[in-house]
Design a protein around this motif. Structure first.
Motif, PDB file in Angstrom:
ATOM      1  N   HIS A 161     -14.640 -15.579   8.148  1.00  0.00           N
ATOM      2  CA  HIS A 161     -15.163 -14.755   7.050  1.00  0.00           C
ATOM      3  C   HIS A 161     -14.493 -13.387   7.107  1.00  0.00           C
ATOM      4  CE1 HIS A 161     -19.093 -13.264   4.872  1.00  0.00           C
ATOM      5  NE2 HIS A 161     -17.990 -12.758   4.336  1.00  0.00           N
ATOM      6  N   ILE A 162     -13.725 -13.060   6.077  1.00  0.00           N
ATOM      7  CA  ILE A 162     -13.118 -11.735   5.957  1.00  0.00           C
ATOM      8  C   ILE A 162     -14.023 -10.886   5.079  1.00  0.00           C
ATOM      9  CG2 ILE A 162     -11.132 -10.403   5.155  1.00  0.00           C
ATOM     10  CD1 ILE A 162      -9.412 -12.899   5.617  1.00  0.00           C
ATOM     11  N   ASP A 163     -14.581  -9.836   5.654  1.00  0.00           N
ATOM     12  CA  ASP A 163     -15.449  -8.924   4.909  1.00  0.00           C
ATOM     13  C   ASP A 163     -14.614  -7.702   4.522  1.00  0.00           C
ATOM     14  OD1 ASP A 163     -17.358  -7.089   3.998  1.00  0.00           O
ATOM     15  OD2 ASP A 163     -18.894  -7.870   5.357  1.00  0.00           O
ATOM     16  N   LEU A 164     -14.340  -7.580   3.233  1.00  0.00           N
ATOM     17  CA  LEU A 164     -13.459  -6.521   2.757  1.00  0.00           C
ATOM     18  C   LEU A 164     -14.049  -5.127   2.914  1.00  0.00           C
ATOM     19  CD1 LEU A 164     -11.950  -8.219  -0.409  1.00  0.00           C
ATOM     20  CD2 LEU A 164     -10.760  -7.620   1.701  1.00  0.00           C
ATOM     21  N   ARG A 165     -15.329  -5.035   3.119  1.00  0.00           N
ATOM     22  CA  ARG A 165     -15.909  -3.713   3.362  1.00  0.00           C
ATOM     23  C   ARG A 165     -15.217  -3.049   4.560  1.00  0.00           C
ATOM     24  NH1 ARG A 165     -22.055  -2.505   5.635  1.00  0.00           N
ATOM     25  NH2 ARG A 165     -21.737  -0.288   6.030  1.00  0.00           N
ATOM     26  N   TYR A 166     -14.972  -3.825   5.599  1.00  0.00           N
ATOM     27  CA  TYR A 166     -14.389  -3.277   6.817  1.00  0.00           C
ATOM     28  C   TYR A 166     -12.870  -3.186   6.722  1.00  0.00           C
ATOM     29  CZ  TYR A 166     -19.114  -4.344   8.198  1.00  0.00           C
ATOM     30  OH  TYR A 166     -20.482  -4.400   8.239  1.00  0.00           O
ATOM     31  N   VAL A 167     -12.243  -4.137   6.068  1.00  0.00           N
ATOM     32  CA  VAL A 167     -10.789  -4.083   5.909  1.00  0.00           C
ATOM     33  C   VAL A 167     -10.409  -2.876   5.057  1.00  0.00           C
ATOM     34  CG1 VAL A 167      -8.720  -5.323   5.193  1.00  0.00           C
ATOM     35  CG2 VAL A 167     -10.668  -6.606   6.089  1.00  0.00           C
ATOM     36  N   LEU A 168     -11.066  -2.730   3.908  1.00  0.00           N
ATOM     37  CA  LEU A 168     -10.775  -1.604   3.033  1.00  0.00           C
ATOM     38  C   LEU A 168     -11.190  -0.279   3.676  1.00  0.00           C
ATOM     39  CD1 LEU A 168     -11.844  -3.206  -0.354  1.00  0.00           C
ATOM     40  CD2 LEU A 168      -9.523  -2.503   0.271  1.00  0.00           C
ATOM     41  N   GLY A 169     -12.303  -0.296   4.386  1.00  0.00           N
ATOM     42  CA  GLY A 169     -12.737   0.916   5.071  1.00  0.00           C
ATOM     43  C   GLY A 169     -11.710   1.411   6.069  1.00  0.00           C
ATOM     44  N   SER A 170     -11.057   0.474   6.761  1.00  0.00           N
ATOM     45  CA  SER A 170     -10.033   0.862   7.740  1.00  0.00           C
ATOM     46  C   SER A 170      -8.804   1.463   7.075  1.00  0.00           C
ATOM     47  CB  SER A 170      -9.625  -0.356   8.574  1.00  0.00           C
ATOM     48  OG  SER A 170      -8.853  -1.274   7.816  1.00  0.00           O
ATOM     49  N   CYS A 180     -14.492   1.234  -4.331  1.00  0.00           N
ATOM     50  CA  CYS A 180     -13.159   0.780  -3.932  1.00  0.00           C
ATOM     51  C   CYS A 180     -12.350   0.346  -5.150  1.00  0.00           C
ATOM     52  CB  CYS A 180     -13.271  -0.362  -2.925  1.00  0.00           C
ATOM     53  SG  CYS A 180     -13.925   0.127  -1.309  1.00  0.00           S
ATOM     54  N   GLU A 181     -13.011  -0.354  -6.063  1.00  0.00           N
ATOM     55  CA  GLU A 181     -12.315  -0.768  -7.284  1.00  0.00           C
ATOM     56  C   GLU A 181     -11.804   0.446  -8.048  1.00  0.00           C
ATOM     57  OE1 GLU A 181     -14.805  -4.884  -8.280  1.00  0.00           O
ATOM     58  OE2 GLU A 181     -15.342  -2.989  -9.224  1.00  0.00           O
ATOM     59  N   GLN A 182     -12.661   1.446  -8.175  1.00  0.00           N
ATOM     60  CA  GLN A 182     -12.282   2.644  -8.929  1.00  0.00           C
ATOM     61  C   GLN A 182     -11.108   3.353  -8.261  1.00  0.00           C
ATOM     62  OE1 GLN A 182     -15.299   5.733  -9.148  1.00  0.00           O
ATOM     63  NE2 GLN A 182     -14.631   6.307 -11.192  1.00  0.00           N
ATOM     64  N   GLN A 183     -11.144   3.484  -6.941  1.00  0.00           N
ATOM     65  CA  GLN A 183     -10.066   4.162  -6.223  1.00  0.00           C
ATOM     66  C   GLN A 183      -8.745   3.411  -6.342  1.00  0.00           C
ATOM     67  OE1 GLN A 183     -11.414   5.340  -2.116  1.00  0.00           O
ATOM     68  NE2 GLN A 183     -13.406   4.738  -2.949  1.00  0.00           N
ATOM     69  N   LEU A 184      -8.818   2.090  -6.504  1.00  0.00           N
ATOM     70  CA  LEU A 184      -7.611   1.266  -6.574  1.00  0.00           C
ATOM     71  C   LEU A 184      -7.222   0.919  -8.012  1.00  0.00           C
ATOM     72  CD1 LEU A 184      -8.426  -0.980  -3.502  1.00  0.00           C
ATOM     73  CD2 LEU A 184      -6.441   0.522  -3.727  1.00  0.00           C
ATOM     74  N   LEU A 228     -12.589  -9.599  -6.124  1.00  0.00           N
ATOM     75  CA  LEU A 228     -12.400  -9.724  -4.677  1.00  0.00           C
ATOM     76  C   LEU A 228     -11.009 -10.248  -4.345  1.00  0.00           C
ATOM     77  CD1 LEU A 228     -15.794 -11.210  -3.408  1.00  0.00           C
ATOM     78  CD2 LEU A 228     -14.934  -8.898  -3.045  1.00  0.00           C
ATOM     79  N   GLU A 229     -10.487 -11.146  -5.170  1.00  0.00           N
ATOM     80  CA  GLU A 229      -9.146 -11.662  -4.893  1.00  0.00           C
ATOM     81  C   GLU A 229      -8.110 -10.549  -5.000  1.00  0.00           C
ATOM     82  OE1 GLU A 229      -6.281 -15.406  -6.049  1.00  0.00           O
ATOM     83  OE2 GLU A 229      -7.451 -14.498  -7.655  1.00  0.00           O
ATOM     84  N   ILE A 230      -8.227  -9.716  -6.027  1.00  0.00           N
ATOM     85  CA  ILE A 230      -7.296  -8.593  -6.185  1.00  0.00           C
ATOM     86  C   ILE A 230      -7.411  -7.655  -4.988  1.00  0.00           C
ATOM     87  CG2 ILE A 230      -6.655  -6.631  -7.637  1.00  0.00           C
ATOM     88  CD1 ILE A 230      -7.893  -8.133 -10.008  1.00  0.00           C
ATOM     89  N   LEU A 231      -8.633  -7.330  -4.612  1.00  0.00           N
ATOM     90  CA  LEU A 231      -8.847  -6.433  -3.474  1.00  0.00           C
ATOM     91  C   LEU A 231      -8.292  -7.035  -2.183  1.00  0.00           C
ATOM     92  CD1 LEU A 231     -12.472  -5.256  -4.288  1.00  0.00           C
ATOM     93  CD2 LEU A 231     -10.436  -3.808  -4.256  1.00  0.00           C
ATOM     94  N   MET A 232      -8.458  -8.338  -2.003  1.00  0.00           N
ATOM     95  CA  MET A 232      -7.951  -8.994  -0.800  1.00  0.00           C
ATOM     96  C   MET A 232      -6.429  -8.887  -0.727  1.00  0.00           C
ATOM     97  SD  MET A 232      -8.804 -10.807   1.974  1.00  0.00           S
ATOM     98  CE  MET A 232      -7.453 -10.061   2.906  1.00  0.00           C
ATOM     99  N   VAL A 233      -5.755  -9.129  -1.836  1.00  0.00           N
ATOM    100  CA  VAL A 233      -4.293  -9.049  -1.852  1.00  0.00           C
ATOM    101  C   VAL A 233      -3.832  -7.613  -1.616  1.00  0.00           C
ATOM    102  CG1 VAL A 233      -2.239  -9.319  -3.292  1.00  0.00           C
ATOM    103  CG2 VAL A 233      -3.989 -11.105  -3.259  1.00  0.00           C
ATOM    104  N   LEU A 234      -4.477  -6.655  -2.272  1.00  0.00           N
ATOM    105  CA  LEU A 234      -4.112  -5.253  -2.075  1.00  0.00           C
ATOM    106  C   LEU A 234      -4.329  -4.833  -0.621  1.00  0.00           C
ATOM    107  CD1 LEU A 234      -5.615  -3.644  -5.303  1.00  0.00           C
ATOM    108  CD2 LEU A 234      -3.187  -3.863  -4.748  1.00  0.00           C
TER     109      LEU A 234
END
Length: 280
Positions: A161-170, A180-184, A228-234
């Motif tokens: 399980h990849i939780d983007l909260r932590y990936v994007l937070g890092s 996160c969507e707004q910033q990206l 979520l797919e867009i965020l995962m790729v970014l």
């Protein structure tokens, strides 16, 4: 990315991995083609043994093997290898986790098909459908969505399980999914003023007989999941950019499908007016 990964091997941390990359050993194949590795004989034997095992496990499609060995902040590396078996998912609920709270809707997206589940209709089907996937991607799902699903539906959700909260937070992106969507620069398609609390109002409006409120709730839920797919790729590309592996491994942004549900702006405006809801 997994074929270029060494930090899952016992005794091989991020520093050793980077040293191997800097020595021109960018992937598993390079290890067997290099007669003189910059390692002790013991570490070289460990490396060879675990790379052979890694190749076998990857060929078998065993994401659990890598998920259990990778440091938690490196589990994003699983994504490309299991992208064709990934489930992006998000739930809406009646609250934040009190015993009386329950799941209202769930949307699941696998990069090809959007599937929705509604309390009182087909919610129980989610437990069966999610089991078909080998990798889960969510935002804050480890803390919120997965515990709710386990409690309410009995689904184990024991896949990697990849939780983007932590990936994007890092990467410095915080403020929740919408932040996160707004910033990206990811648009919300007319659903900018809806959040989890407003989703509860939509559910109650649907229960009072407004079918368009359910369509609006599902549109909101589905947009979260599709994004979520867009965020995962970014996030993956941003993480990859911090390695010396080069742009050739970057993933192109996906083409998002059309929303299968239509938000009703009249319902949104009426609920905003009734409840004194302000725009963001």
């Amino acid at each position: 990315m997994l074929k270029h990964t060494f930090c899952h091997i016992p005794g091989f941390g991020a520093g050793t991995e980077r040293s191997l990359w800097q020595a021109g050993l960018h992937g598993w194949d390079d290890i067997f083609n290099q007669p003189n590795l910059p390692l002790s004989s013991k570490k070289e034997a460990t490396l060879h043994s675990h790379i052979r095992e890694s190749i076998a496990q990857l060929q078998a499609g065993n994401g659990d093997y890598f998920y259990g060995l990778l440091p938690s902040d490196q589990q994003w590396r699983l994504f490309p290898a299991f992208r064709d078996q990934v489930a992006y998912f998000d739930i809406e609920t009646t609250g934040l986790g009190d015993p009386s709270d329950y799941i209202t809707t769930i949307v699941l997206y696998d990069g090809r098909q959007v599937r929705s589940y509604v309390s009182g209709q087909n919610l129980g089907d989610f437990a069966r459908d999610i089991a078909d996937y080998r990798l889960l991607v969510s935002y804050n799902g480890k803390t919120f969505d997965a515990p709710f699903v386990r409690r309410c539906l009995g689904a184990p959700l024991d896949q990697p399980h990849i939780d983007l909260r932590y990936v994007l937070g890092s990467l410095g992106y915080r403020g929740g999914l919408k932040g996160c969507e707004q910033q990206l620069g990811i648009p919300r398609q007319g659903l900018e003023d809806i959040d989890g609390s407003f989703a509860i109002l939509l559910w109650h409006d649907y229960q009072r007989g407004n079918a368009k409120a359910l369509d609006t709730l599902l549109a909101y839920n589905a947009l979260d999941v599709i994004n979520l797919e867009i965020l995962m790729v970014l996030a993956y590309n941003a993480k990859l950019a911090k390695t010396p592996l080069g742009l050739e491994h970057h993933l192109p942004l996906p083409t998002s499908p059309s929303l299968p549900f239509a938000a009703d702006q009249d319902t949104i405006q009426r609920l905003r007016s009734q409840h004194g809801w302000s725009s963001y």
